[in-house]
Design a protein around this motif. Sequence first.
Motif, short mmCIF file in Angstrom:
data_model
loop_
_atom_site.label_atom_id
_atom_site.label_comp_id
_atom_site.label_asym_id
_atom_site.label_seq_id
_atom_site.Cartn_x
_atom_site.Cartn_y
_atom_site.Cartn_z
N GLU A 192 11.40 -1.50 13.89
CA GLU A 192 11.57 0.02 13.97
C GLU A 192 11.98 0.42 12.62
O GLU A 192 11.83 1.33 11.94
N ALA A 193 12.88 -0.74 12.02
CA ALA A 193 13.61 -0.44 10.75
C ALA A 193 12.56 -0.39 9.69
O ALA A 193 12.54 0.29 8.82
N ALA A 194 11.43 -1.37 9.82
CA ALA A 194 10.66 -1.39 8.62
C ALA A 194 9.53 -0.27 8.88
O ALA A 194 9.24 0.24 7.82
N ALA A 195 9.13 0.12 9.89
CA ALA A 195 8.53 1.44 10.26
C ALA A 195 9.40 2.53 9.57
O ALA A 195 8.73 3.28 8.74
N ALA A 196 10.39 2.61 9.68
CA ALA A 196 11.25 3.81 9.09
C ALA A 196 11.29 3.78 7.65
O ALA A 196 11.33 4.36 6.84
N ALA A 197 11.32 2.54 7.16
CA ALA A 197 11.34 2.18 5.61
C ALA A 197 9.92 2.67 4.88
O ALA A 197 10.06 3.21 3.69
N ILE A 198 9.03 2.34 5.66
CA ILE A 198 7.60 2.74 5.22
C ILE A 198 7.61 4.30 5.07
O ILE A 198 7.13 4.75 4.24
N MET A 199 8.05 5.02 6.15
CA MET A 199 7.91 6.46 6.09
C MET A 199 8.83 6.77 5.13
O MET A 199 8.70 7.87 4.26
N GLU A 200 10.04 6.38 4.72
CA GLU A 200 11.13 6.85 3.55
C GLU A 200 10.38 6.53 2.32
O GLU A 200 10.58 7.59 1.49
N LEU A 201 9.69 5.37 2.08
CA LEU A 201 9.11 5.18 0.97
C LEU A 201 8.01 6.13 0.62
O LEU A 201 7.82 6.59 -0.54
N ALA A 202 7.07 6.38 1.63
CA ALA A 202 5.81 7.45 1.37
C ALA A 202 6.66 8.71 0.92
O ALA A 202 6.20 9.50 0.03
N ALA A 210 5.53 -10.55 -3.68
CA ALA A 210 6.26 -11.90 -3.49
C ALA A 210 7.97 -11.98 -3.85
O ALA A 210 8.50 -12.78 -3.45
N GLY A 211 8.37 -10.82 -4.41
CA GLY A 211 9.88 -10.82 -4.76
C GLY A 211 10.61 -10.23 -3.55
O GLY A 211 11.75 -9.86 -3.62
N GLY A 212 9.92 -9.97 -2.51
CA GLY A 212 10.46 -9.32 -1.25
C GLY A 212 10.68 -7.60 -1.33
O GLY A 212 11.47 -7.10 -0.70
N LEU A 213 9.98 -6.96 -2.18
CA LEU A 213 10.03 -5.71 -2.22
C LEU A 213 9.04 -4.89 -1.46
O LEU A 213 7.75 -5.25 -1.64
N LEU A 214 9.07 -3.80 -0.64
CA LEU A 214 8.31 -3.14 -0.03
C LEU A 214 7.50 -2.01 -1.05
O LEU A 214 8.07 -1.29 -1.66
N HIS A 215 6.38 -2.02 -0.67
CA HIS A 215 5.21 -1.21 -1.43
C HIS A 215 4.59 -0.33 -0.30
O HIS A 215 4.11 -0.87 0.73
N VAL A 216 4.25 0.87 -0.52
CA VAL A 216 3.53 1.84 0.28
C VAL A 216 2.34 2.25 -0.75
O VAL A 216 2.55 3.20 -1.59
#
Length: 689
Positions: A418-428, A345-351
């Motif tokens: 594409e930027a969202a997918a890259a962020a997912i990989m970086e956070l993982a 809800a705060g706009g933070l990405l989680h994996v």
Amino acid sequence: MGLRFAVDTGGTFTDLVVADEDGTLGLHKASTTPADPVAGVIDSLRNAAAAAGEPLEAYLARGEILVHGTTHAINAIVTGNTARTAFLTSEGHPDTLVFREGGRMEPFNFTVPYTEPYVPKALTFEVPERITVDGAVRKPLDEAAVVAVLERLRHAEVEAIGVCLLWSIVNPAHELAVGRLIEEHLPGVPYTLSHRINPSIREYRRASSTVIDASLKPVMGAYMRGLEQRLRAAGFGGRVLVVTSQGGVMDAAGVAEAPVHLINSGPSMAPVAARAYGAGEAIETLIVGDTGGTTFDVSLVRRGRVPRSRETWLGQPFRSHMTGMPSVDVRSIGAGGGSIAWVDAGGLLHVGPKSAGAVPGPVCYRRGGTRPTVTDAALVLGFIDPDFFLGGRMALDRDGAVEAIRRDVAEPLGRSVEAAAAAIMELATEHMVQAIMDITVNQGIDPTQAAFVAGGGAAGLNCTAIGRRLGCRRVIVPETGAALAAAGALISDLTAHVQAMAHVESAAFDRERINGVLARLEEACAAFAAGPGAGARSVTIDWSAEARYTDQAWEIEVPLRRSRFETAADLEALVADFHRTHQEIFAVSDPSAPIEAVSWNAEVRCRIGSPEPGRLTPKQDSAKLAPRRVRFTGTDWLEVDVWRFEALPAGTRIIGPAIVESDFTSIVIDPGANALRDASGTLIIDFAA
């Protein structure tokens, strides 16, 4: 010699490695069926039989050994499907499982309640008896009272019993008497005696391992019997072995009598395989990452040894239960190919830590999954070929992955897909790096002086990024890396661990008494080698002691150079090795201080297969495949070369950016990295200046 099979059941896929009569390996995968794990085992064997062009029954009839790594025991505990278990303990000590060892992850966070005891107080019973620390009987066992307790257990419909009495590790007479009474008055009810399963001085740990073991006996006994029966029905007539938490294997029937050894069954094999594949590397420490669909497991190999720990929790430290048993030191986090990406809800990405698992799986699997995962992100970025997943046996839905990431991640973050997918990989990647830091930097190990061994089907997606982030000297991807744990199971030894408590101080060392203890341990090892280990190619015994500084709270395990203390130099070697080990673990030592040993351990290892991992059959296809567009971290879309892992000739060097694909994994070679396939078939990734 017939076929040898090694099967590792993961949360998403069941991996199978087959060694042919000449040692050539075959690698196969099948989807795990959580409701019926044995079905996934049979499916993987069916895939192998089809690849060999044989009917399943005829193919299995050529089998000599099947080694199985399973998560069934830990799953039974996590899901609460263990037996209704009673705990019998010495009079006056009913709170052993309640008090545990104290401690909290967050000392001042009183909103988190303490974990309920593994066995509730309503099923905890006190036994009138008392044995002292020197083994003397202070209060004889009241057998009539025990019989009365057993009658109460009958009416309570108890399905298993754990018995842990004070100082039974010194004098087990009372525990043995209770066991005899259980057999007489509750025939057929499985029970565990603490001095047999875990002769440890730590009361809580011994009690915990006892009740955990007892609670698993009905469910694991049924699982092992069902596994053997279904394998026999399918045509397999060979020996069925099961991977243990200690990094060895035991007969299925034997391990059903001590199922606490199965809690970390699968993950313990990855470092065993990594040790074999990294033997030629002149590097003291190997960091082993096993990335599956559900979890990321981290372990180590140090100076050719796989570290073990008794600090094994069934969940978060202090918020779960401790097994109390020595097991390969593995740290697991919920970060794998199936880890779900989401925005709070705060706009933070989680994996993670939640995973799509095998059912319903990532969106791109077309099996009902609706939430984006790491695998979906890798597909969107071009890391995975949608038409070549599992060697082309499973087509992936790229459009579905794009839509899921757009809806659940990109739009909430205000970024492109594409930027969202890259962020997912970086956070993982960052989650995995932090897990590695916990087992390395927090234990005084410098990752920059280590090599990272990448295993698991999803390992190749970010192994180069992990190695670069840690500053590792190189990344090692074995050719069987996609099934690293199964490959380790194939070359593992038949093992048994025996232990005896004998407290002694270095300043007043009783050589004769300790040598007597070691002799009894050696007799137990010889009996195992002559029994289950009969016919082994070789038999070795690894010796160790659990020691501490005088009056220190905790012990550490120290390898023994010899099986007996013949001279003063043997004792001096133990003391010196203790100081060195303490320095390595805690970055502090006191070489002038005396030490005291608490217990003595012997592990017998019977070699039943080849110590070498073997080689996969090379593909005759072209090593170079059609190029494709890939988006790496910090780059725009690039047209890069794609190579076939199994068809790469030895000595081939690949300059990144590039993708190296096999039937079961896709290895991303980032810009600035280069890869070499060495003579053993392993891919060695280095980082250019």
